[in-house]
Every structure is written in C-alpha cells, then in structure tokens.
Design a protein around this motif. Structure first.
Motif, mmCIF file in Angstrom:
data_model
loop_
_atom_site.group_PDB
_atom_site.id
_atom_site.type_symbol
_atom_site.label_atom_id
_atom_site.label_comp_id
_atom_site.label_asym_id
_atom_site.label_seq_id
_atom_site.Cartn_x
_atom_site.Cartn_y
_atom_site.Cartn_z
ATOM 1 N N GLU A 1 -19.364 -5.706 -24.432
ATOM 2 C CA GLU A 1 -19.095 -4.457 -25.138
ATOM 3 C C GLU A 1 -18.732 -4.725 -26.588
ATOM 4 N N LEU A 2 -17.956 -5.805 -26.811
ATOM 5 C CA LEU A 2 -17.586 -6.165 -28.181
ATOM 6 C C LEU A 2 -18.812 -6.601 -28.974
ATOM 7 N N LEU A 3 -19.772 -7.299 -28.313
ATOM 8 C CA LEU A 3 -21.021 -7.718 -28.974
ATOM 9 C C LEU A 3 -21.841 -6.511 -29.367
ATOM 10 N N ASP A 4 -21.939 -5.534 -28.455
ATOM 11 C CA ASP A 4 -22.739 -4.332 -28.732
ATOM 12 C C ASP A 4 -22.133 -3.520 -29.866
ATOM 13 N N MET A 5 -20.798 -3.590 -30.012
ATOM 14 C CA MET A 5 -20.140 -2.833 -31.080
ATOM 15 C C MET A 5 -20.132 -3.612 -32.390
ATOM 16 N N GLY A 6 -20.630 -4.860 -32.337
ATOM 17 C CA GLY A 6 -20.669 -5.668 -33.545
ATOM 18 C C GLY A 6 -19.346 -6.305 -33.894
ATOM 19 N N VAL A 7 -18.407 -6.311 -32.972
ATOM 20 C CA VAL A 7 -17.087 -6.890 -33.242
ATOM 21 C C VAL A 7 -17.164 -8.402 -33.222
ATOM 22 N N ILE A 8 -17.994 -8.960 -32.304
ATOM 23 C CA ILE A 8 -18.171 -10.410 -32.232
ATOM 24 C C ILE A 8 -19.650 -10.725 -32.428
ATOM 25 N N SER A 9 -19.904 -11.972 -32.804
ATOM 26 C CA SER A 9 -21.287 -12.398 -33.037
ATOM 27 C C SER A 9 -21.923 -12.857 -31.727
ATOM 28 N N GLN A 10 -23.267 -13.082 -31.812
ATOM 29 C CA GLN A 10 -23.980 -13.563 -30.637
ATOM 30 C C GLN A 10 -23.482 -14.946 -30.232
ATOM 31 N N GLU A 11 -23.163 -15.764 -31.221
ATOM 32 C CA GLU A 11 -22.673 -17.114 -30.948
ATOM 33 C C GLU A 11 -21.333 -17.074 -30.209
ATOM 34 N N GLU A 12 -20.453 -16.190 -30.661
ATOM 35 C CA GLU A 12 -19.135 -16.055 -30.009
ATOM 36 C C GLU A 12 -19.294 -15.544 -28.584
ATOM 37 N N PHE A 13 -20.230 -14.592 -28.424
ATOM 38 C CA PHE A 13 -20.482 -14.063 -27.081
ATOM 39 C C PHE A 13 -20.998 -15.148 -26.153
ATOM 40 N N ASP A 14 -21.914 -16.003 -26.661
ATOM 41 C CA ASP A 14 -22.474 -17.068 -25.839
ATOM 42 C C ASP A 14 -21.387 -18.047 -25.380
ATOM 43 N N GLU A 15 -20.400 -18.331 -26.261
ATOM 44 C CA GLU A 15 -19.304 -19.227 -25.899
ATOM 45 C C GLU A 15 -18.457 -18.614 -24.776
ATOM 46 N N ILE A 16 -18.151 -17.316 -24.950
ATOM 47 C CA ILE A 16 -17.359 -16.631 -23.927
ATOM 48 C C ILE A 16 -18.113 -16.588 -22.608
ATOM 49 N N LYS A 17 -19.400 -16.324 -22.690
ATOM 50 C CA LYS A 17 -20.232 -16.248 -21.499
ATOM 51 C C LYS A 17 -20.268 -17.574 -20.762
ATOM 52 N N ALA A 18 -20.346 -18.673 -21.524
ATOM 53 C CA ALA A 18 -20.393 -19.998 -20.889
ATOM 54 C C ALA A 18 -19.085 -20.292 -20.160
ATOM 55 N N LYS A 19 -17.960 -19.943 -20.758
ATOM 56 C CA LYS A 19 -16.668 -20.191 -20.136
ATOM 57 C C LYS A 19 -16.500 -19.335 -18.875
ATOM 58 N N CYS A 20 -16.961 -18.098 -18.952
ATOM 59 C CA CYS A 20 -16.840 -17.197 -17.779
ATOM 60 C C CYS A 20 -17.680 -17.709 -16.638
ATOM 61 N N LEU A 21 -18.878 -18.209 -16.945
ATOM 62 C CA LEU A 21 -19.743 -18.713 -15.879
ATOM 63 C C LEU A 21 -19.158 -19.948 -15.216
ATOM 64 N N GLU A 22 -18.434 -20.758 -15.990
ATOM 65 C CA GLU A 22 -17.756 -21.938 -15.412
ATOM 66 C C GLU A 22 -16.646 -21.536 -14.426
ATOM 67 N N GLN A 23 -15.984 -20.410 -14.701
ATOM 68 C CA GLN A 23 -14.852 -19.958 -13.876
ATOM 69 C C GLN A 23 -15.297 -19.219 -12.618
ATOM 70 N N MET A 24 -16.562 -18.839 -12.563
ATOM 71 C CA MET A 24 -17.054 -18.099 -11.398
ATOM 72 C C MET A 24 -17.324 -19.049 -10.229
#
Length: 225
Positions: free
Chosen positions: A202-225
């Motif tokens: 949601e933050l990426l879609d609103m332009g609050v964070i960049s694609q690179e920042e989103f990818d980092e968050i996504k990688a960490k979340c996938l590790e925790q799943m």
C-alpha cells in the motif's frame, strides 16, 4: 444396699459419696474447703445453665436456620446469620425481631471479598460470647456496639466454624491484595509477515516507498513465512 449415716438416704454398694447430701460414705466428714467448692460448683453449673438457655433463645437457636445452598460456612449469630460463599459473604438480619433490633439494619447484605479491608475475630469462651467483624472501606469498626452492619456475635458452639471462616476470608483478602500489587504487563500483538507485506504494498502504491525498498521488505517477509 447401704444407707448414708448423715441423711439416711439409700445408696448403692461401693459408692463413695451420698447422692442425696454429698456426704462421704467412708465415715469422714467433708472439709470446709470441700463443702465450699461443692457449693461454688453447683452455683457455677446453675448459672452457666441459665446463661446458655438465655443465649440460645436470644440468638434464635430454637429456630431452624438452614445453611444456604452453596455456602461453604455458616453460623447463626445474635444480630443475624452469616453465610460464606466462594466469592462473598452474606449477612441475613431478617430472621427475627431481636436480630433486626440488634443489627440496627434488617434485611440481607452481600459483601464481596474485594470490598473487605480486614476481618477481626474475638474468640468466645464458656462464659463469654464474642464477635466476628468485617471492616469495609469508609466504615470504622464498631466498639463492641450491637448495631454494626458488619458484625456477628456468636455462641461458643460456633467457635470452630468461626476459626475456619476467619482463615478462609483472610486468605481471600491476601490473594486479592497480592493480585493488585503485581505489575501490569503490556501485551504487544505481533504483526504477521503477510500483514507487513500488504502494508508495504500500500505504501508503494501511494509512492511513500520506492520499488527497491518494497523489494527489501518483501524479501524479509518471505523469509519469515
């Protein structure tokens, strides 16, 4: 069958004292001290017997007060009856005119343990009836007065039951106070990896964070799943 030499009353063989006059049957006369002790003993027995009859009547022992269903302990007092349950005590001052007058209250009163500051017990004896009294916030304990709403005067026959009530209520008060003194624990709800990922999108879609920042968050979340 023998006869008393003092009063002539018929006595059983082997008896040491005459059942009529109390004279020893061995031929010796009772001493002045023995006579005095015998008289005082008779007076005490007579006085205690009269006191017991009067106390039983005043407390309503001639009335069949039944232990309420679910009550752990129960006593019949001068001011009313007291029943102790798992979470509260219940005073019933409505049993008779004497109880209503002695309590100065009448009716039924329920007090939960968290409302009780302390409990005071004055043990009864053969000669003295005594009291069990509960101190509540904002209410001073009575000074032997008969009109306290939180006091029960009880007969010696209830002493064992009163001891049990005293110990039970004290344990309840102690447990409640210990619970109040425990530090408050703040429970923090842990956010799931999927919720974090959804929030990042949601933050990426609103332009609050960049694609690179989103990818980092996504990688960490996938590790925790």
């Amino acid at each position: 069958m023998a006869f008393c030499q003092n009063c002539g009353n018929e006595v059983e063989d082997g008896a040491k004292f005459c059942p009529g006059c109390g004279n020893p049957l061995d031929g010796s006369a009772p001493t002045q001290q023995e006579q005095s002790q015998g008289i005082l003993g008779d007076i005490k027995k007579t006085g205690l017997g009269f006191k017991k009859k009067m106390d039983n009547y005043a407390h309503g022992e001639h009335i069949n007060y039944e232990k309420p269903e679910g009550a752990l302990y129960f006593i019949n007092g001068l001011q009313g009856t007291l029943a102790v349950f798992e979470d509260y005590v219940e005073f019933d001052f409505s049993g008779s005119g004497i109880k209503k007058w002695q309590s100065g209250f009448g009716g039924v009163k329920k007090v939960y343990f968290h409302q009780i500051n302390s409990i005071q017990k004055r043990d009864a004896t053969e000669l003295v009836n005594d009291t069990l009294e509960f101190e509540l916030p904002g209410m001073a304990t009575s000074k032997w007065g008969p009109t306290s709403e939180n006091l029960i005067t009880y007969l010696p026959k209830y002493q064992d039951e009163v001891n049990k009530i005293y110990d039970f209520v004290n344990d309840k008060i102690l447990a409640i106070n210990q619970g109040k003194s425990q530090p408050t624990q703040v429970v923090q709800n842990e956010v799931s990896p999927m919720a974090k990922l959804k929030e990042a999108k949601e933050l990426l879609d609103m332009g609050v964070i960049s694609q690179e920042e989103f990818d980092e968050i996504k990688a960490k979340c996938l590790e925790q799943m």
